[in-house]
Design an enzyme around this catalytic site. Structure first.
Site, PDB file in Angstrom:
ATOM      1  N   LYS A   1      10.904  65.337 -59.645  1.00 22.48           N
ATOM      2  CA  LYS A   1      10.721  65.331 -58.114  1.00 22.48           C
ATOM      3  C   LYS A   1       9.366  66.501 -57.636  1.00 22.48           C
ATOM      4  CE  LYS A   1      15.237  63.883 -56.265  1.00 22.48           C
ATOM      5  NZ  LYS A   1      15.871  63.840 -57.517  1.00 22.48           N
TER       6      LYS A   1
HETATM    7  C1  LIG Z   1      16.487  62.490 -57.873  1.00 25.89           C
HETATM    8  C2  LIG Z   1      16.902  62.114 -59.250  1.00 25.89           C
HETATM    9  C3  LIG Z   1      16.934  60.825 -59.628  1.00 25.89           C
HETATM   10  C4  LIG Z   1      17.202  59.807 -58.690  1.00 25.89           C
HETATM   11  O1  LIG Z   1      15.888  59.242 -57.917  1.00 25.89           O
HETATM   12  P1  LIG Z   1      15.850  58.464 -56.819  1.00 25.89           P
HETATM   13  O2  LIG Z   1      14.269  58.438 -56.480  1.00 25.89           O
HETATM   14  O3  LIG Z   1      16.579  59.134 -56.030  1.00 25.89           O
HETATM   15  O4  LIG Z   1      16.490  57.239 -57.255  1.00 25.89           O
HETATM   16  C5  LIG Z   1      17.231  60.687 -61.085  1.00 25.89           C
HETATM   17  N1  LIG Z   1      17.267  61.716 -62.026  1.00 25.89           N
HETATM   18  C6  LIG Z   1      17.004  63.146 -61.420  1.00 25.89           C
HETATM   19  C7  LIG Z   1      16.933  64.122 -62.368  1.00 25.89           C
HETATM   20  C8  LIG Z   1      16.751  63.373 -60.105  1.00 25.89           C
HETATM   21  O5  LIG Z   1      16.524  64.901 -59.720  1.00 25.89           O
END
Ligand SMILES: *Cc1c(COP(=O)(O)O)cnc(C)c1O
Length: 434
Positions: A107
């Site tokens: 993220k």
């Molecule tokens: C947020 C997150 C996801 C999921 O991603 P999306 O875009 O919400 O589908 C998967 N793995 C980790 C470690 C995350 O922080």
């Protein structure tokens, strides 16, 4: 570039407005009005371009002339100043590591891009934006890190008491400066409820300029397209079909992958890999969209039963059969996830985190008996963030990365809140102090 709401396409807004608003006035998600394919010779020669140049080519049509080339390249340089390695796991199975950013989860790219875009737009004004974000752990950490010291922004993080890991809590509460953390006496859903209430509270909105930094924001969503281009840049070969398996919760990341394909990237199949929260796998096999109550799992960043970005996927694939041809989805419970962590460590000497393990399982399931595909699963977090689930199962101690050891000794600073009205009072008092 203009964006329309997926609820009613009548009113268009530009990129700046879409970033500042987060959601359209009618409550719909923003979606690009047009998507133009990239040039073939660019896509076939990705290895000749730097990551920054690739990112610039990929994102520029979504910004249009609102940010000039020089400024946009500066923003991208601040966003992706680290590696995205592609690592071999097994024959025809590779992983793209997305956890080399400052908070060790994927993220970071979206959070940093959004922060730097807002910082850019705020150069022209003296207004202060308050970025309000509810988090189950990773989002808040990435947003706090991305927005630290960004001009014209204050970040307010709400996280659930006793439901984030120690490392995550340190990442949320040790930033100071323009970042404030609230520890909510409740669950993640309670945090999200407070955020929703704040956005519809006229009195609070008159005092504070509220913006959301959850994954529905186009500036957090779209830069995730870069990963798919970086993967294929490393891959170089074009003699096999390509499948991406994406560990999915809110489906923002995989939906960015589908946009990358729309831009002309040669992807033959997407696999949305989920934990026990299996609304989409059930939907694809039954055509019946029926979210259940959210189940807590060890891949907690994917504990989502009603993924907000799925509506964007439905916009990309206009009908159900088209979707089913290009898009598979499988669900795996915690036992299967831990078994994958163990077997991949034993057979390939590679340490998966629980989210990556779900992605690995989805890829293996899709690849069974197929030899004409090469598969890439996304490894979305560093295993250290989930060491409590990994270390005793693998009987080892993970090395703590520098970025984490630095914050482990810092003091946590947060304010406890139990009700929305308490939160509101404090936010207004803080605003008056500024
Ligand atoms: C947020 C997150 C996801 C999921 O991603 P999306 O875009 O919400 O589908 C998967 N793995 C980790 C470690 C995350 O922080």
């Amino acid at each position: 570039m203009f964006y329309r709401s997926l609820k009613s396409s009548s009113k268009l807004v530009n990129f700046e407005e879409a970033v500042k608003k987060g959601l359209a006035e009618d409550g719909g998600l923003f979606f690009p009005q047009k998507i133009k394919k990239l040039k073939k010779e660019f896509i076939e020669n990705l290895e000749k371009f730097s990551n920054i140049d690739i990112a610039y080519e990929v994102i520029k049509q979504f910004i249009g002339n609102e940010i000039n080339e020089n400024d946009l390249k500066n923003i991208l340089t601040k966003t992706i100043d680290y590696d995205f390695p592609l690592v071999d796991i097994e024959k025809n199975v590779k992983t793209l590591e997305l956890f080399h950013g400052p908070t060790l989860a994927f993220k970071d790219v979206g959070a940093r891009f959004m922060a730097n875009c807002l910082g850019h737009f705020n150069k022209k004004s003296n207004k202060l934006n308050t970025v309000l974000v509810a988090t189950s752990g990773d989002t808040g950490a990435a947003v706090a890190n991305g927005f630290l010291d960004v001009k014209g922004t204050n970040v307010v993080i709400l996280y659930p008491k006793n439901m984030v890991s120690e490392i995550q809590e340190k990442q949320l509460t040790t930033n100071k400066k323009n970042i404030t953390a609230f520890r909510v006496n409740g669950t993640f859903d309670d945090c999200q409820q407070m955020v929703k209430k704040a956005f519809t509270d006229k009195e609070l909105n008159n005092e504070l300029n509220l913006t959301s930094a959850n994954s529905i924001n186009v500036a957090r969503w779209l830069p995730q397209m870069f990963y798919y281009f970086f993967a294929i840049k490393h891959l170089k070969t074009f003699n096999k079909k390509i499948v991406f398996s994406v560990p999915s919760g809110n489906f923002g990341n995989i939906c960015a992958g589908a946009i990358a394909m729309k831009l002309g990237l040669p992807v033959d199949q997407f696999v949305a890999s989920t934990n026990s929260n299996d609304t989409i796998p059930r939907y694809l096999s039954s055509k019946n969209y029926k979210p259940k109550k959210t189940i807590p799992t060890i891949s907690n960043a994917m504990d989502v039963s009603n993924p907000s970005n799925f509506i964007r996927i439905e916009e990309i694939y206009q009908d159900f059969n088209e979707l089913k041809n290009n898009f598979s989805s499988y669900s795996f419970d915690d036992d299967k996830t831990i078994n994958a962590v163990k077997s991949v460590y034993k057979n390939s000497n590679y340490i998966l985190d629980p989210h990556g393990a779900v992605g690995y399982l989805g890829l293996k399931k899709f690849l069974a008996n197929k030899t004409d595909f090469i598969g890439i699963f996304l490894e979305t977090a560093h295993p250290i963030k989930f060491s409590n689930h990994i270390e005793n199962k693998l009987n080892l101690k993970l090395k703590i990365p520098n970025s984490i050891s630095k914050i482990l000794t810092k003091e946590k600073i947060f304010t406890d809140v139990s009700t929305y009205s308490d939160l509101k009072k404090i936010l207004i008092i803080n605003q008056k102090k500024n």
